[in-house]
Scaffold this motif. Structure first.
Motif, mmCIF file in Angstrom:
data_model
loop_
_atom_site.group_PDB
_atom_site.id
_atom_site.type_symbol
_atom_site.label_atom_id
_atom_site.label_comp_id
_atom_site.label_asym_id
_atom_site.label_seq_id
_atom_site.Cartn_x
_atom_site.Cartn_y
_atom_site.Cartn_z
ATOM 1 N N ARG A 86 108.691 -24.677 16.432
ATOM 2 C CA ARG A 86 108.083 -23.642 17.263
ATOM 3 C C ARG A 86 109.113 -22.670 17.855
ATOM 4 N NH1 ARG A 86 104.828 -25.853 21.887
ATOM 5 N NH2 ARG A 86 104.574 -23.621 22.226
ATOM 6 N N VAL A 87 110.324 -23.096 18.088
ATOM 7 C CA VAL A 87 111.450 -22.272 18.555
ATOM 8 C C VAL A 87 111.088 -21.338 19.720
ATOM 9 C CG1 VAL A 87 112.850 -22.387 16.476
ATOM 10 C CG2 VAL A 87 111.052 -20.706 16.572
ATOM 11 N N VAL A 88 110.507 -21.886 20.772
ATOM 12 C CA VAL A 88 110.151 -21.081 21.940
ATOM 13 C C VAL A 88 111.395 -20.575 22.647
ATOM 14 C CG1 VAL A 88 109.031 -21.132 24.194
ATOM 15 C CG2 VAL A 88 107.965 -22.280 22.244
ATOM 16 N N ILE A 89 112.319 -21.482 22.971
ATOM 17 C CA ILE A 89 113.499 -21.085 23.742
ATOM 18 C C ILE A 89 114.404 -20.193 22.898
ATOM 19 C CG2 ILE A 89 115.012 -23.038 23.175
ATOM 20 C CD1 ILE A 89 114.439 -21.552 26.700
ATOM 21 N N GLN A 90 114.466 -20.433 21.600
ATOM 22 C CA GLN A 90 115.273 -19.572 20.733
ATOM 23 C C GLN A 90 114.737 -18.151 20.728
ATOM 24 O OE1 GLN A 90 114.250 -22.650 20.042
ATOM 25 N NE2 GLN A 90 115.633 -23.752 18.662
ATOM 26 N N LEU A 109 124.669 -17.021 23.150
ATOM 27 C CA LEU A 109 123.418 -17.736 22.883
ATOM 28 C C LEU A 109 122.434 -16.870 22.108
ATOM 29 C CD1 LEU A 109 123.002 -19.550 26.308
ATOM 30 C CD2 LEU A 109 123.373 -20.646 24.084
ATOM 31 N N ALA A 110 122.375 -15.585 22.449
ATOM 32 C CA ALA A 110 121.473 -14.682 21.737
ATOM 33 C C ALA A 110 121.854 -14.605 20.256
ATOM 34 C CB ALA A 110 121.511 -13.296 22.366
ATOM 35 N N ALA A 111 123.134 -14.508 19.970
ATOM 36 C CA ALA A 111 123.578 -14.436 18.578
ATOM 37 C C ALA A 111 123.258 -15.734 17.842
ATOM 38 C CB ALA A 111 125.079 -14.154 18.524
ATOM 39 N N ASP A 112 123.505 -16.874 18.496
ATOM 40 C CA ASP A 112 123.208 -18.167 17.865
ATOM 41 C C ASP A 112 121.713 -18.313 17.593
ATOM 42 O OD1 ASP A 112 125.874 -18.799 17.992
ATOM 43 O OD2 ASP A 112 125.694 -20.160 19.701
ATOM 44 N N CYS A 113 120.900 -17.923 18.562
ATOM 45 C CA CYS A 113 119.456 -18.086 18.412
ATOM 46 C C CYS A 113 118.888 -17.131 17.373
ATOM 47 C CB CYS A 113 118.762 -17.904 19.759
ATOM 48 S SG CYS A 113 119.043 -19.283 20.914
ATOM 49 N N ARG A 114 119.427 -15.930 17.286
ATOM 50 C CA ARG A 114 118.976 -15.008 16.235
ATOM 51 C C ARG A 114 119.280 -15.584 14.854
ATOM 52 N NH1 ARG A 114 120.312 -10.761 20.028
ATOM 53 N NH2 ARG A 114 122.491 -10.783 19.371
ATOM 54 N N ALA A 115 120.465 -16.178 14.714
ATOM 55 C CA ALA A 115 120.819 -16.781 13.429
ATOM 56 C C ALA A 115 119.903 -17.959 13.110
ATOM 57 C CB ALA A 115 122.277 -17.236 13.457
ATOM 58 N N LEU A 117 116.773 -18.403 14.177
ATOM 59 C CA LEU A 117 115.458 -17.875 13.802
ATOM 60 C C LEU A 117 115.465 -17.355 12.370
ATOM 61 C CD1 LEU A 117 114.391 -15.924 17.016
ATOM 62 C CD2 LEU A 117 113.450 -18.077 16.191
ATOM 63 N N LEU A 118 116.512 -16.661 12.007
ATOM 64 C CA LEU A 118 116.604 -16.079 10.672
ATOM 65 C C LEU A 118 116.697 -17.156 9.599
ATOM 66 C CD1 LEU A 118 116.814 -13.410 9.088
ATOM 67 C CD2 LEU A 118 119.301 -13.555 9.348
ATOM 68 N N HIS A 170 105.729 -23.645 3.246
ATOM 69 C CA HIS A 170 105.986 -23.105 1.909
ATOM 70 C C HIS A 170 106.984 -21.958 1.968
ATOM 71 C CE1 HIS A 170 105.149 -21.946 -2.243
ATOM 72 N NE2 HIS A 170 104.971 -20.709 -1.834
ATOM 73 N N HIS A 171 106.903 -21.155 3.025
ATOM 74 C CA HIS A 171 107.806 -20.011 3.177
ATOM 75 C C HIS A 171 109.009 -20.327 4.068
ATOM 76 C CE1 HIS A 171 105.289 -17.056 1.101
ATOM 77 N NE2 HIS A 171 104.242 -17.601 1.695
ATOM 78 N N LEU A 172 109.174 -21.596 4.453
ATOM 79 C CA LEU A 172 110.239 -22.011 5.367
ATOM 80 C C LEU A 172 110.259 -21.106 6.602
ATOM 81 C CD1 LEU A 172 113.170 -22.962 2.956
ATOM 82 C CD2 LEU A 172 111.492 -24.453 4.050
ATOM 83 N N ALA A 173 109.101 -20.985 7.217
ATOM 84 C CA ALA A 173 108.921 -20.099 8.365
ATOM 85 C C ALA A 173 108.500 -20.912 9.586
ATOM 86 C CB ALA A 173 107.873 -19.030 8.059
#
Length: 252
Positions: A86-90, A109-115, A117-118, A170-173
């Motif tokens: 679910r990645v709420v905090i990310q 932290l923002a850079a780590d979390c963006r990576a 999520l991606l 299926h989409h690794l999302a």
């Protein structure tokens, strides 16, 4: 309005968290989708020794959701959110507006979390995927068979949820709940995700399950096809309820 809400978030930060290492304003205000009744969502990084917690409070008449944590606590939250897919905090750190950043914590932290999520979530294991396939197969059988409209609506809701889980895998999302459910589903699969949501709406409006049966069956095929007869899942020993103790002699 947005500037006023940002200023209010800064005042709250100064009043309640003067020791914070970083504060990030997330949610609708940070995204520029605020409304008159929007609450404030804050990720607050605190020095070691403070408790990691979530708190709902009211500040100047407005609801505020505070996600407060230390670095160690945040690592645990991120691991939990990644495992739940679910990645709420990310999301908060990756897309939020930085209000305070001592020593560059929020930027890192923002850079780590963006990576994170991606990169997307790890694939579901075979056991979990098969459990979802089995559940969706059963739901589709019930949905196509029930004449009761209330039952169909309840089954349809579970059908969309199970199909969305499989489609996002299926989409690794990442997946979501509440308002993030359609957002994440449409981001993962714009076409088939939209057809699932539209079919669920059609079921609620007309009582006709045909479109949902077709869209969910398409998802099921992507995940490996229907699964029914032959499916087996062993119950973990540790999860079994303890057997009752034998009755004392002379008692039933």
């Amino acid at each position: 309005m947005r500037d006023a809400l940002i200023d209010q978030a800064r005042r709250l930060t100064a009043e309640r968290y003067p020791e914070a290492w970083s504060v990030v304003l997330a949610g609708s205000v940070a995204a520029g989708r605020e409304r008159a009744g929007s609450d404030l969502d804050l990720a607050v990084l605190l020095p070691d020794g403070h408790p990691t917690h979530r708190e709902t409070l009211r500040h100047e008449g407005r609801l505020v959701e505070v996600f407060a944590h230390t670095l160690a606590g945040l690592a645990e939250l991120r691991a939990f959110d990644a495992a739940s897919r679910r990645v709420v905090i990310q999301q908060m750190y990756a897309t939020g507006l930085v209000l305070l950043d001592r020593d560059g914590h929020a930027a890192r932290l923002a850079a780590d979390c963006r990576a994170e999520l991606l990169a997307g979530p790890a694939p579901l294991g075979d056991e979990r995927r098969d459990a979802l396939r089995y559940a969706l197969t059963d739901l589709l059988e019930d949905l196509g068979d029930t004449p009761d409209r209330l039952e169909a609506l309840a089954i349809g809701t579970e059908t969309v949820r199970s199909a969305a889980d499989l489609l996002c895998d299926h989409h690794l999302a990442w997946i979501g709940t509440g308002k993030w459910f359609p957002r994440r589903l449409l981001a993962a699969a714009p076409d088939l995700g939209a057809r699932l949501l539209d079919a669920h709406r059609a079921l609620s409006e007309t009582g006709d399950p045909a479109a949902l049966l077709a869209a969910a069956a398409e998802v099921l095929d992507l995940a490996g096809g229907p699964l029914s007869a032959g499916y087996r899942r062993d119950w973990p020993t540790a999860a079994r309820p303890a057997a009752p103790a034998p009755a004392p002699a002379g008692k039933a």
